[in-house]
Design an enzyme around this catalytic site. Structure first.
Site, PDB file in Angstrom:
ATOM      1  N   ASP A   1       0.867  -1.179   0.000  1.00 25.60           N
ATOM      2  CA  ASP A   1       0.000   0.000   0.000  1.00 25.60           C
ATOM      3  C   ASP A   1       0.904   1.229   0.000  1.00 25.60           C
ATOM      4  O   ASP A   1       1.660   1.445   0.956  1.00 25.60           O
ATOM      5  CB  ASP A   1      -0.905  -0.013   1.244  1.00 25.60           C
ATOM      6  CG  ASP A   1      -1.971   1.072   1.190  1.00 25.60           C
ATOM      7  OD1 ASP A   1      -1.712   2.145   0.598  1.00 25.60           O
ATOM      8  OD2 ASP A   1      -3.061   0.847   1.745  1.00 25.60           O
TER       9      ASP A   1
ATOM     10  N   SER B   1      -0.758  13.534 -14.995  1.00 21.85           N
ATOM     11  CA  SER B   1      -1.924  13.453 -15.875  1.00 21.85           C
ATOM     12  C   SER B   1      -2.069  14.779 -16.608  1.00 21.85           C
ATOM     13  O   SER B   1      -1.527  15.803 -16.160  1.00 21.85           O
ATOM     14  CB  SER B   1      -3.183  13.219 -15.018  1.00 21.85           C
ATOM     15  OG  SER B   1      -4.357  13.430 -15.779  1.00 21.85           O
TER      16      SER B   1
ATOM     17  N   TYR C   1      -8.681  15.659  -7.929  1.00 15.68           N
ATOM     18  CA  TYR C   1      -7.732  14.847  -8.710  1.00 15.68           C
ATOM     19  C   TYR C   1      -6.721  15.751  -9.414  1.00 15.68           C
ATOM     20  O   TYR C   1      -5.519  15.486  -9.400  1.00 15.68           O
ATOM     21  CB  TYR C   1      -8.511  14.005  -9.709  1.00 15.68           C
ATOM     22  CG  TYR C   1      -7.675  13.105 -10.591  1.00 15.68           C
ATOM     23  CD1 TYR C   1      -7.101  11.938 -10.094  1.00 15.68           C
ATOM     24  CD2 TYR C   1      -7.477  13.412 -11.947  1.00 15.68           C
ATOM     25  CE1 TYR C   1      -6.353  11.094 -10.919  1.00 15.68           C
ATOM     26  CE2 TYR C   1      -6.733  12.579 -12.773  1.00 15.68           C
ATOM     27  CZ  TYR C   1      -6.170  11.421 -12.252  1.00 15.68           C
ATOM     28  OH  TYR C   1      -5.424  10.592 -13.071  1.00 15.68           O
TER      29      TYR C   1
ATOM     30  N   LYS D   1      -2.593  15.775  -9.128  1.00 15.53           N
ATOM     31  CA  LYS D   1      -1.698  15.557 -10.267  1.00 15.53           C
ATOM     32  C   LYS D   1      -0.790  16.767 -10.487  1.00 15.53           C
ATOM     33  O   LYS D   1       0.345  16.632 -10.949  1.00 15.53           O
ATOM     34  CB  LYS D   1      -2.514  15.210 -11.523  1.00 15.53           C
ATOM     35  CG  LYS D   1      -3.207  13.845 -11.408  1.00 15.53           C
ATOM     36  CD  LYS D   1      -2.183  12.712 -11.243  1.00 15.53           C
ATOM     37  CE  LYS D   1      -2.807  11.351 -11.052  1.00 15.53           C
ATOM     38  NZ  LYS D   1      -1.837  10.259 -10.955  1.00 15.53           N
TER      39      LYS D   1
HETATM   40  N1  LIG Z   1      -6.420   5.925 -17.272  1.00  9.30           N
HETATM   41  C1  LIG Z   1      -6.273   7.207 -17.558  1.00  9.30           C
HETATM   42  O1  LIG Z   1      -7.006   7.756 -18.410  1.00  9.30           O
HETATM   43  C2  LIG Z   1      -5.220   8.023 -16.866  1.00  9.30           C
HETATM   44  C3  LIG Z   1      -4.959   9.311 -17.366  1.00  9.30           C
HETATM   45  C4  LIG Z   1      -3.998  10.078 -16.744  1.00  9.30           C
HETATM   46  C5  LIG Z   1      -3.300   9.586 -15.660  1.00  9.30           C
HETATM   47  N2  LIG Z   1      -3.579   8.336 -15.182  1.00  9.30           N
HETATM   48  C6  LIG Z   1      -2.826   7.875 -14.032  1.00  9.30           C
HETATM   49  O2  LIG Z   1      -2.144   6.669 -14.363  1.00  9.30           O
HETATM   50  C7  LIG Z   1      -2.036   5.862 -13.193  1.00  9.30           C
HETATM   51  C8  LIG Z   1      -2.611   4.481 -13.478  1.00  9.30           C
HETATM   52  O3  LIG Z   1      -3.964   4.642 -13.867  1.00  9.30           O
HETATM   53  P1  LIG Z   1      -4.863   3.456 -14.440  1.00  9.30           P
HETATM   54  O4  LIG Z   1      -5.806   4.088 -15.374  1.00  9.30           O
HETATM   55  O5  LIG Z   1      -4.016   2.332 -14.854  1.00  9.30           O
HETATM   56  O6  LIG Z   1      -5.675   3.101 -13.093  1.00  9.30           O
HETATM   57  P2  LIG Z   1      -6.326   1.725 -12.577  1.00  9.30           P
HETATM   58  O7  LIG Z   1      -7.359   2.106 -11.595  1.00  9.30           O
HETATM   59  O8  LIG Z   1      -6.724   0.903 -13.739  1.00  9.30           O
HETATM   60  O9  LIG Z   1      -5.097   1.023 -11.822  1.00  9.30           O
HETATM   61  C9  LIG Z   1      -4.571   1.627 -10.664  1.00  9.30           C
HETATM   62  C10 LIG Z   1      -3.833   0.588  -9.852  1.00  9.30           C
HETATM   63  O10 LIG Z   1      -3.384   1.241  -8.648  1.00  9.30           O
HETATM   64  C11 LIG Z   1      -3.633   0.356  -7.559  1.00  9.30           C
HETATM   65  N3  LIG Z   1      -3.748   1.096  -6.295  1.00  9.30           N
HETATM   66  C12 LIG Z   1      -4.772   1.889  -5.891  1.00  9.30           C
HETATM   67  N4  LIG Z   1      -4.544   2.325  -4.641  1.00  9.30           N
HETATM   68  C13 LIG Z   1      -3.341   1.795  -4.257  1.00  9.30           C
HETATM   69  C14 LIG Z   1      -2.575   1.872  -3.071  1.00  9.30           C
HETATM   70  N5  LIG Z   1      -3.002   2.570  -2.008  1.00  9.30           N
HETATM   71  N6  LIG Z   1      -1.389   1.230  -3.017  1.00  9.30           N
HETATM   72  C15 LIG Z   1      -0.959   0.495  -4.092  1.00  9.30           C
HETATM   73  N7  LIG Z   1      -1.653   0.369  -5.231  1.00  9.30           N
HETATM   74  C16 LIG Z   1      -2.838   1.016  -5.307  1.00  9.30           C
HETATM   75  C17 LIG Z   1      -4.932  -0.368  -7.935  1.00  9.30           C
HETATM   76  O11 LIG Z   1      -5.098  -1.565  -7.197  1.00  9.30           O
HETATM   77  C18 LIG Z   1      -4.728  -0.580  -9.433  1.00  9.30           C
HETATM   78  O12 LIG Z   1      -4.068  -1.815  -9.677  1.00  9.30           O
HETATM   79  C19 LIG Z   1      -2.768   6.613 -12.071  1.00  9.30           C
HETATM   80  O13 LIG Z   1      -1.826   7.356 -11.332  1.00  9.30           O
HETATM   81  C20 LIG Z   1      -3.687   7.527 -12.836  1.00  9.30           C
HETATM   82  O14 LIG Z   1      -4.043   8.663 -12.081  1.00  9.30           O
HETATM   83  C21 LIG Z   1      -4.526   7.544 -15.760  1.00  9.30           C
END
Ligand SMILES: NC(=O)c1ccc[n+]([C@@H]2O[C@H](COP(=O)([O-])OP(=O)(O)OC[C@H]3O[C@@H](n4cnc5c(N)ncnc54)[C@H](O)[C@@H]3O)[C@@H](O)[C@H]2O)c1
Length: 262
Positions: A59, A138, A151, A155
């Site tokens: 975590d 992001s 959010y 970011k």
């Molecule tokens: N998907 C998008 O459109 C997008 C766009 C910009 C930025 N992001 C960023 O990219 C990153 C990944 O996003 P994603 O879309 O793959 O998200 P997702 O929700 O699909 O995956 C996120 C992962 O983080 C894990 N997680 C959550 N809380 C946690 C904790 N306390 N400790 C350890 N692990 C934890 C979850 O279990 C999950 O496996 C994030 O930081 C997100 O903000 C995503």
């Protein structure tokens, strides 16, 4: 095939989505990858996908767990070269409707998690002769997406902190780089859940009829997790040795036009 051969990398949030793609791509380029996530089933599944990946339940909000993760990684593999601070959570809410508990949750995972990762990775990277930290920010860091108010704040904090770490490491000649990646909408489970939350909360938010922002905003054309993973490999590899403190926007023009490109 071997762009990061011999490197040891930790990828937080690697059990699914962008982190999973990062882990698989780094492993396919020769790195030993530790996927660190709270999702035990997902993490084990990713570890089973490639021989170079192992899973540790972790975590990112837990400082003692960070000490243990970095210590165990160095004990087991002898070094730490790359940290991808990817774990993140999102909640919907505008400046008037954001819920405090959800905002705290985002700051704890997205910001505290990233800061703790840097705090414990840097000494291990110093001992390894250098390294690369990649922070997942992001387009929300700079786009004023007011329906993701909290959010966006997290970011933006990640982008600012990336520069702090980059300058700290450069001025102290630590041979450690720190850069942020700013994805646009990427097709991951995060966005599937987000669309549901957005639909549930939109009625309570102020969204002017003539705003370029609409209920369809989260559905703009998505990129794929690999589109981000390619950049992660570049930043993890020695190809980026002269790059630190930079923001990498991977988003197909979404930040330079008001139109949603579908
Ligand atoms: N998907 C998008 O459109 C997008 C766009 C910009 C930025 N992001 C960023 O990219 C990153 C990944 O996003 P994603 O879309 O793959 O998200 P997702 O929700 O699909 O995956 C996120 C992962 O983080 C894990 N997680 C959550 N809380 C946690 C904790 N306390 N400790 C350890 N692990 C934890 C979850 O279990 C999950 O496996 C994030 O930081 C997100 O903000 C995503």
């Amino acid at each position: 095939m071997n762009r990061v051969a011999g490197k040891v990398a930790i990828v937080t949030g690697g059990a699914r989505g962008i982190g999973r793609a990062d882990a698989l791509k780094l492993a396919s380029e020769g790195a030993r990858v530790i996927v660190a996530d709270i999702d035990e089933a997902g993490g084990q599944a990713v570890a089973a996908e490639a021989p170079g990946i192992e899973f540790v339940r972790h975590d990112v909000r837990d400082e003692a767990a960070w000490q243990e993760l970095v210590h165990a990684t160095v004990t087991r593999h002898g070094r730490l070269d790359v940290l991808v601070n990817n774990a993140g959570v999102i909640h919907v809410g505008d400046p008037l409707t954001s819920e405090r508990a959800e905002t705290r949750h985002m700051f704890e995972v997205n910001v505290d998690g990233t800061m703790l990762g840097c705090k414990y990775a840097i000494p291990a990277m110093i001992d390894s002769g250098g390294g690369s930290i990649i922070n997942m920010s992001s387009i929300a860091s700079s786009s004023g997406l007011y329906f993701f108010a909290g959010y966006c704040a997290t970011k933006g904090a990640i982008a600012a902190y990336t520069k702090v770490v980059a300058v700290y490491c450069a001025q102290n000649r630590l041979n450690i780089r720190c850069n942020s990646i700013h994805p646009g909408g990427i097709d991951t489970p995060m966005n599937t859940g987000l669309e549901r939350e957005f639909a549930a909360k939109i009625a309570g938010m102020r969204l002017p009829a003539n705003s370029p922002v609409s209920a369809d905003a989260p559905k703009m054309r998505y990129g794929q997790p690999d589109d981000i993973a390619f950049a992660v490999v570049y930043l993890a590899s020695d190809e980026s040795r002269f790059t630190s403190g930079a923001e990498f926007y991977i988003e197909n023009t979404s930040t330079i036009t008001a139109a949603v490109v579908g």
